[in-house]
Motif scaffolding. Structure first.
Motif, PDB file in Angstrom:
ATOM      1  N   SER A  59       0.849  -1.191   0.000  1.00  0.00           N
ATOM      2  CA  SER A  59       0.000   0.000   0.000  1.00  0.00           C
ATOM      3  C   SER A  59       0.875   1.228   0.000  1.00  0.00           C
ATOM      4  CB  SER A  59      -0.900   0.037   1.242  1.00  0.00           C
ATOM      5  OG  SER A  59      -1.921  -0.919   1.152  1.00  0.00           O
ATOM      6  N   ARG A  60       0.280   2.332  -0.389  1.00  0.00           N
ATOM      7  CA  ARG A  60       0.951   3.621  -0.305  1.00  0.00           C
ATOM      8  C   ARG A  60       0.148   4.474   0.673  1.00  0.00           C
ATOM      9  NH1 ARG A  60       2.601   4.938  -5.625  1.00  0.00           N
ATOM     10  NH2 ARG A  60       4.236   3.493  -5.025  1.00  0.00           N
ATOM     11  N   ILE A  61       0.874   5.088   1.608  1.00  0.00           N
ATOM     12  CA  ILE A  61       0.261   5.946   2.614  1.00  0.00           C
ATOM     13  C   ILE A  61       0.841   7.343   2.451  1.00  0.00           C
ATOM     14  CG2 ILE A  61      -0.016   6.397   5.093  1.00  0.00           C
ATOM     15  CD1 ILE A  61       0.393   3.372   5.543  1.00  0.00           C
ATOM     16  N   TRP A  62      -0.036   8.336   2.408  1.00  0.00           N
ATOM     17  CA  TRP A  62       0.390   9.730   2.381  1.00  0.00           C
ATOM     18  C   TRP A  62      -0.023  10.350   3.709  1.00  0.00           C
ATOM     19  CZ3 TRP A  62      -1.961   7.363  -1.755  1.00  0.00           C
ATOM     20  CH2 TRP A  62      -1.240   7.321  -2.958  1.00  0.00           C
ATOM     21  N   LEU A  63       0.915  11.013   4.367  1.00  0.00           N
ATOM     22  CA  LEU A  63       0.662  11.684   5.637  1.00  0.00           C
ATOM     23  C   LEU A  63       0.947  13.170   5.473  1.00  0.00           C
ATOM     24  CD1 LEU A  63       2.620   9.217   7.948  1.00  0.00           C
ATOM     25  CD2 LEU A  63       0.151   9.267   7.575  1.00  0.00           C
ATOM     26  N   LEU A  64      -0.009  14.000   5.844  1.00  0.00           N
ATOM     27  CA  LEU A  64       0.181  15.447   5.827  1.00  0.00           C
ATOM     28  C   LEU A  64       0.533  15.865   7.252  1.00  0.00           C
ATOM     29  CD1 LEU A  64      -0.018  18.099   4.189  1.00  0.00           C
ATOM     30  CD2 LEU A  64      -2.427  18.195   4.878  1.00  0.00           C
ATOM     31  N   VAL A  65       1.740  16.403   7.440  1.00  0.00           N
ATOM     32  CA  VAL A  65       2.228  16.745   8.779  1.00  0.00           C
ATOM     33  C   VAL A  65       2.916  18.110   8.738  1.00  0.00           C
ATOM     34  CG1 VAL A  65       2.556  14.337   9.467  1.00  0.00           C
ATOM     35  CG2 VAL A  65       4.444  15.578   8.411  1.00  0.00           C
ATOM     36  N   PHE A  66       3.140  18.679   9.933  1.00  0.00           N
ATOM     37  CA  PHE A  66       3.893  19.926  10.033  1.00  0.00           C
ATOM     38  C   PHE A  66       5.382  19.621  10.058  1.00  0.00           C
ATOM     39  CE2 PHE A  66      -0.184  21.572  11.431  1.00  0.00           C
ATOM     40  CZ  PHE A  66      -0.213  22.804  10.795  1.00  0.00           C
ATOM     41  N   ASP A  67       6.151  20.471   9.423  1.00  0.00           N
ATOM     42  CA  ASP A  67       7.606  20.307   9.316  1.00  0.00           C
ATOM     43  C   ASP A  67       8.287  21.035  10.474  1.00  0.00           C
ATOM     44  OD1 ASP A  67      10.159  19.841   8.510  1.00  0.00           O
ATOM     45  OD2 ASP A  67      10.081  21.111   6.734  1.00  0.00           O
ATOM     46  N   ASP A  68       8.218  20.450  11.669  1.00  0.00           N
ATOM     47  CA  ASP A  68       8.923  21.056  12.791  1.00  0.00           C
ATOM     48  C   ASP A  68      10.228  20.312  13.040  1.00  0.00           C
ATOM     49  OD1 ASP A  68       8.498  18.848  14.551  1.00  0.00           O
ATOM     50  OD2 ASP A  68       6.620  19.683  15.270  1.00  0.00           O
ATOM     51  N   GLN A  69      10.962  20.694  14.071  1.00  0.00           N
ATOM     52  CA  GLN A  69      12.305  20.132  14.280  1.00  0.00           C
ATOM     53  C   GLN A  69      12.298  18.658  14.633  1.00  0.00           C
ATOM     54  OE1 GLN A  69      11.107  22.701  16.212  1.00  0.00           O
ATOM     55  NE2 GLN A  69      11.614  22.381  18.359  1.00  0.00           N
ATOM     56  N   ARG A  70      11.151  18.086  14.936  1.00  0.00           N
ATOM     57  CA  ARG A  70      11.081  16.656  15.259  1.00  0.00           C
ATOM     58  C   ARG A  70      10.871  15.780  14.037  1.00  0.00           C
ATOM     59  NH1 ARG A  70       6.145  16.428  18.950  1.00  0.00           N
ATOM     60  NH2 ARG A  70       5.388  17.724  17.260  1.00  0.00           N
ATOM     61  N   LEU A  71      10.573  16.376  12.888  1.00  0.00           N
ATOM     62  CA  LEU A  71      10.185  15.592  11.715  1.00  0.00           C
ATOM     63  C   LEU A  71      11.295  14.662  11.237  1.00  0.00           C
ATOM     64  CD1 LEU A  71       7.980  14.879   9.728  1.00  0.00           C
ATOM     65  CD2 LEU A  71       8.756  16.747   8.287  1.00  0.00           C
ATOM     66  N   GLU A  72      12.511  15.116  11.187  1.00  0.00           N
ATOM     67  CA  GLU A  72      13.605  14.258  10.708  1.00  0.00           C
ATOM     68  C   GLU A  72      13.724  12.998  11.559  1.00  0.00           C
ATOM     69  OE1 GLU A  72      15.167  14.478   7.839  1.00  0.00           O
ATOM     70  OE2 GLU A  72      13.923  16.248   7.493  1.00  0.00           O
ATOM     71  N   GLN A  73      13.593  13.149  12.878  1.00  0.00           N
ATOM     72  CA  GLN A  73      13.643  11.987  13.768  1.00  0.00           C
ATOM     73  C   GLN A  73      12.458  11.063  13.506  1.00  0.00           C
ATOM     74  OE1 GLN A  73      15.960  10.921  15.792  1.00  0.00           O
ATOM     75  NE2 GLN A  73      14.797   9.198  16.566  1.00  0.00           N
ATOM     76  N   MET A  74      11.280  11.632  13.252  1.00  0.00           N
ATOM     77  CA  MET A  74      10.103  10.810  12.954  1.00  0.00           C
ATOM     78  C   MET A  74      10.325   9.999  11.681  1.00  0.00           C
ATOM     79  SD  MET A  74       7.885  11.120  15.354  1.00  0.00           S
ATOM     80  CE  MET A  74       6.536  10.310  14.547  1.00  0.00           C
ATOM     81  N   VAL A  75      10.914  10.614  10.667  1.00  0.00           N
ATOM     82  CA  VAL A  75      11.183   9.910   9.406  1.00  0.00           C
ATOM     83  C   VAL A  75      12.148   8.762   9.654  1.00  0.00           C
ATOM     84  CG1 VAL A  75      12.238  10.121   7.116  1.00  0.00           C
ATOM     85  CG2 VAL A  75      10.605  11.858   7.912  1.00  0.00           C
ATOM     86  N   ARG A  76      13.198   8.997  10.445  1.00  0.00           N
ATOM     87  CA  ARG A  76      14.151   7.920  10.751  1.00  0.00           C
ATOM     88  C   ARG A  76      13.465   6.773  11.488  1.00  0.00           C
ATOM     89  NH1 ARG A  76      17.517  12.405  11.595  1.00  0.00           N
ATOM     90  NH2 ARG A  76      17.250  12.376  13.853  1.00  0.00           N
ATOM     91  N   GLN A  77      12.550   7.100  12.386  1.00  0.00           N
ATOM     92  CA  GLN A  77      11.836   6.052  13.112  1.00  0.00           C
ATOM     93  C   GLN A  77      10.860   5.303  12.204  1.00  0.00           C
ATOM     94  OE1 GLN A  77      10.436   8.380  16.430  1.00  0.00           O
ATOM     95  NE2 GLN A  77      12.203   7.782  17.662  1.00  0.00           N
ATOM     96  N   LEU A  78      10.222   6.013  11.275  1.00  0.00           N
ATOM     97  CA  LEU A  78       9.362   5.349  10.296  1.00  0.00           C
ATOM     98  C   LEU A  78      10.166   4.349   9.468  1.00  0.00           C
ATOM     99  CD1 LEU A  78       7.208   8.284   8.891  1.00  0.00           C
ATOM    100  CD2 LEU A  78       6.325   6.239  10.052  1.00  0.00           C
ATOM    101  N   GLU A  79      11.344   4.767   9.035  1.00  0.00           N
ATOM    102  CA  GLU A  79      12.180   3.909   8.191  1.00  0.00           C
ATOM    103  C   GLU A  79      12.630   2.645   8.917  1.00  0.00           C
ATOM    104  OE1 GLU A  79      14.083   7.317   5.259  1.00  0.00           O
ATOM    105  OE2 GLU A  79      15.112   6.852   7.146  1.00  0.00           O
ATOM    106  N   LYS A  80      12.629   2.663  10.230  1.00  0.00           N
ATOM    107  CA  LYS A  80      13.023   1.488  11.011  1.00  0.00           C
ATOM    108  C   LYS A  80      11.892   0.471  11.176  1.00  0.00           C
ATOM    109  CE  LYS A  80      16.525   3.820  13.787  1.00  0.00           C
ATOM    110  NZ  LYS A  80      16.894   4.243  15.146  1.00  0.00           N
TER     111      LYS A  80
END
Length: 105
Positions: A59-80
């Protein structure tokens, strides 16, 4: 008993929105794992869209989120996450949410 530290939600004023596009394995519980990751960190998701692709095993999931200073860490956690195959980042003008706005006005 272990208590997980939850970061304080940040004020959303001043932060641009971005779209995260995830390719995931398609089975029950995948959306829950992803949403729980955001919820445990008090990171608000402004919009979610999910559709199966090709033969339905993914499946493909699209998430609309705010780009605050925590986003990069969230992306790294998603990738794990085991079922997350790929994460791509787009600007808020990404057409998937732009086209949907017409249904809600």
């Amino acid at each position: 008993m272990m208590i997980e530290q939850v970061s304080d939600p940040l004020p959303q004023a001043g932060y641009a929105k971005v779209v995260l596009e995830l390719d995931v394995n398609n089975h029950p519980g995948v959306m829950s794992h992803i949403c729980n990751l955001f919820a445990r960190r008090a990171f608000n998701v402004e919009g979610i869209l999910c559709m199966p692709v090709s033969d339905g095993r993914r499946s493909r999931i699209w998430l609309l989120v705010f780009d605050d200073q925590r986003l990069e860490q969230m992306v790294r956690q998603l990738e794990k996450l085991e079922d997350v195959l790929n994460v791509r980042r787009h600007g808020a003008e990404h057409e998937v949410f732009e086209r949907l706005e017409g249904f809600f006005h």
